[in-house]
Design a protein around this motif. Structure first.
Motif, short mmCIF file in Angstrom:
data_model
loop_
_atom_site.label_atom_id
_atom_site.label_comp_id
_atom_site.label_asym_id
_atom_site.label_seq_id
_atom_site.Cartn_x
_atom_site.Cartn_y
_atom_site.Cartn_z
N THR A 1 58.15 0.57 0.30
CA THR A 1 58.97 1.46 -0.54
C THR A 1 60.47 1.34 -0.30
O THR A 1 61.22 1.14 -1.24
CB THR A 1 58.49 2.92 -0.39
N PRO A 2 60.95 1.41 0.95
CA PRO A 2 62.40 1.31 1.15
C PRO A 2 62.97 -0.07 0.83
O PRO A 2 64.12 -0.19 0.42
CB PRO A 2 62.62 1.63 2.62
N GLN A 3 62.18 -1.11 1.02
CA GLN A 3 62.67 -2.46 0.81
C GLN A 3 62.82 -2.81 -0.67
O GLN A 3 63.68 -3.60 -1.03
CB GLN A 3 61.76 -3.48 1.49
N ASP A 4 61.98 -2.23 -1.50
CA ASP A 4 62.02 -2.56 -2.93
C ASP A 4 61.54 -1.35 -3.73
O ASP A 4 60.47 -1.38 -4.34
CB ASP A 4 61.14 -3.79 -3.20
N ALA A 5 62.32 -0.29 -3.71
CA ALA A 5 61.93 0.97 -4.33
C ALA A 5 61.60 0.82 -5.81
O ALA A 5 60.68 1.46 -6.31
CB ALA A 5 63.03 2.01 -4.14
N ASP A 6 62.34 -0.04 -6.51
CA ASP A 6 62.11 -0.21 -7.95
C ASP A 6 60.76 -0.82 -8.26
O ASP A 6 60.17 -0.54 -9.30
CB ASP A 6 63.21 -1.08 -8.58
N ASN A 7 60.26 -1.65 -7.38
CA ASN A 7 58.99 -2.35 -7.62
C ASN A 7 57.88 -1.91 -6.67
O ASN A 7 56.85 -2.58 -6.60
CB ASN A 7 59.20 -3.87 -7.48
N SER A 8 58.07 -0.82 -5.97
CA SER A 8 57.11 -0.43 -4.94
C SER A 8 55.72 -0.17 -5.51
O SER A 8 54.72 -0.58 -4.92
CB SER A 8 57.60 0.78 -4.15
N GLN A 9 55.64 0.49 -6.66
CA GLN A 9 54.32 0.75 -7.25
C GLN A 9 53.62 -0.55 -7.62
O GLN A 9 52.42 -0.70 -7.39
CB GLN A 9 54.45 1.64 -8.49
N GLU A 10 54.35 -1.48 -8.18
CA GLU A 10 53.78 -2.77 -8.55
C GLU A 10 53.31 -3.53 -7.30
O GLU A 10 52.22 -4.11 -7.28
CB GLU A 10 54.80 -3.60 -9.31
N LEU A 11 54.13 -3.51 -6.26
CA LEU A 11 53.77 -4.20 -5.03
C LEU A 11 52.54 -3.56 -4.38
O LEU A 11 51.65 -4.27 -3.89
CB LEU A 11 54.94 -4.20 -4.05
N LEU A 12 52.47 -2.25 -4.38
CA LEU A 12 51.31 -1.57 -3.81
C LEU A 12 50.05 -1.86 -4.62
O LEU A 12 48.98 -2.08 -4.05
CB LEU A 12 51.56 -0.07 -3.72
N SER A 13 50.18 -1.89 -5.94
CA SER A 13 49.04 -2.23 -6.79
C SER A 13 48.57 -3.65 -6.52
O SER A 13 47.36 -3.91 -6.45
CB SER A 13 49.40 -2.08 -8.27
N MET A 14 49.51 -4.55 -6.36
CA MET A 14 49.17 -5.93 -6.06
C MET A 14 48.46 -6.03 -4.71
O MET A 14 47.46 -6.75 -4.57
CB MET A 14 50.43 -6.80 -6.04
N PHE A 15 48.94 -5.27 -3.73
CA PHE A 15 48.30 -5.27 -2.42
C PHE A 15 46.86 -4.76 -2.50
O PHE A 15 45.95 -5.36 -1.91
CB PHE A 15 49.11 -4.41 -1.44
N VAL A 16 46.66 -3.69 -3.22
CA VAL A 16 45.31 -3.14 -3.37
C VAL A 16 44.40 -4.15 -4.05
O VAL A 16 43.25 -4.35 -3.63
CB VAL A 16 45.33 -1.79 -4.13
N SER A 17 44.89 -4.82 -5.07
CA SER A 17 44.11 -5.86 -5.75
C SER A 17 43.74 -6.97 -4.79
O SER A 17 42.60 -7.45 -4.77
CB SER A 17 44.88 -6.43 -6.94
N GLU A 18 44.70 -7.42 -3.99
CA GLU A 18 44.44 -8.47 -3.02
C GLU A 18 43.44 -8.03 -1.96
O GLU A 18 42.60 -8.81 -1.51
CB GLU A 18 45.74 -8.93 -2.35
N LEU A 19 43.53 -6.77 -1.57
CA LEU A 19 42.60 -6.23 -0.59
C LEU A 19 41.17 -6.26 -1.12
O LEU A 19 40.24 -6.71 -0.44
CB LEU A 19 43.01 -4.80 -0.23
N PHE A 20 40.98 -5.81 -2.37
CA PHE A 20 39.65 -5.84 -2.98
C PHE A 20 39.16 -7.27 -3.16
O PHE A 20 38.00 -7.57 -2.92
CB PHE A 20 39.65 -5.11 -4.33
#
Length: 51
Positions: free
Chosen positions: A17-36
């Protein structure tokens, strides 16, 4: 284990979140997808190893 996973999730969110606040939701979604995807691939690999 549940507590460790919760802590890990909090660490990941607080890092992204602090590193890329504008894209944090997208990055977290991508992480969850990669995790699954990783969990699915591991499950498939284990199933093939049993045969």
């Amino acid at each position: 284990m549940k507590d460790q996973l919760r802590d890990l999730a909090q660490d990941i969110v607080s890092t992204i979140t602090p590193q890329d606040a504008d894209n944090s939701q997208e990055l977290l979604s991508m992480f969850v997808s990669e995790l699954f995807l990783s969990a699915t691939q591991q499950s498939i690999h284990r199933e093939r190893s049993r045969r």
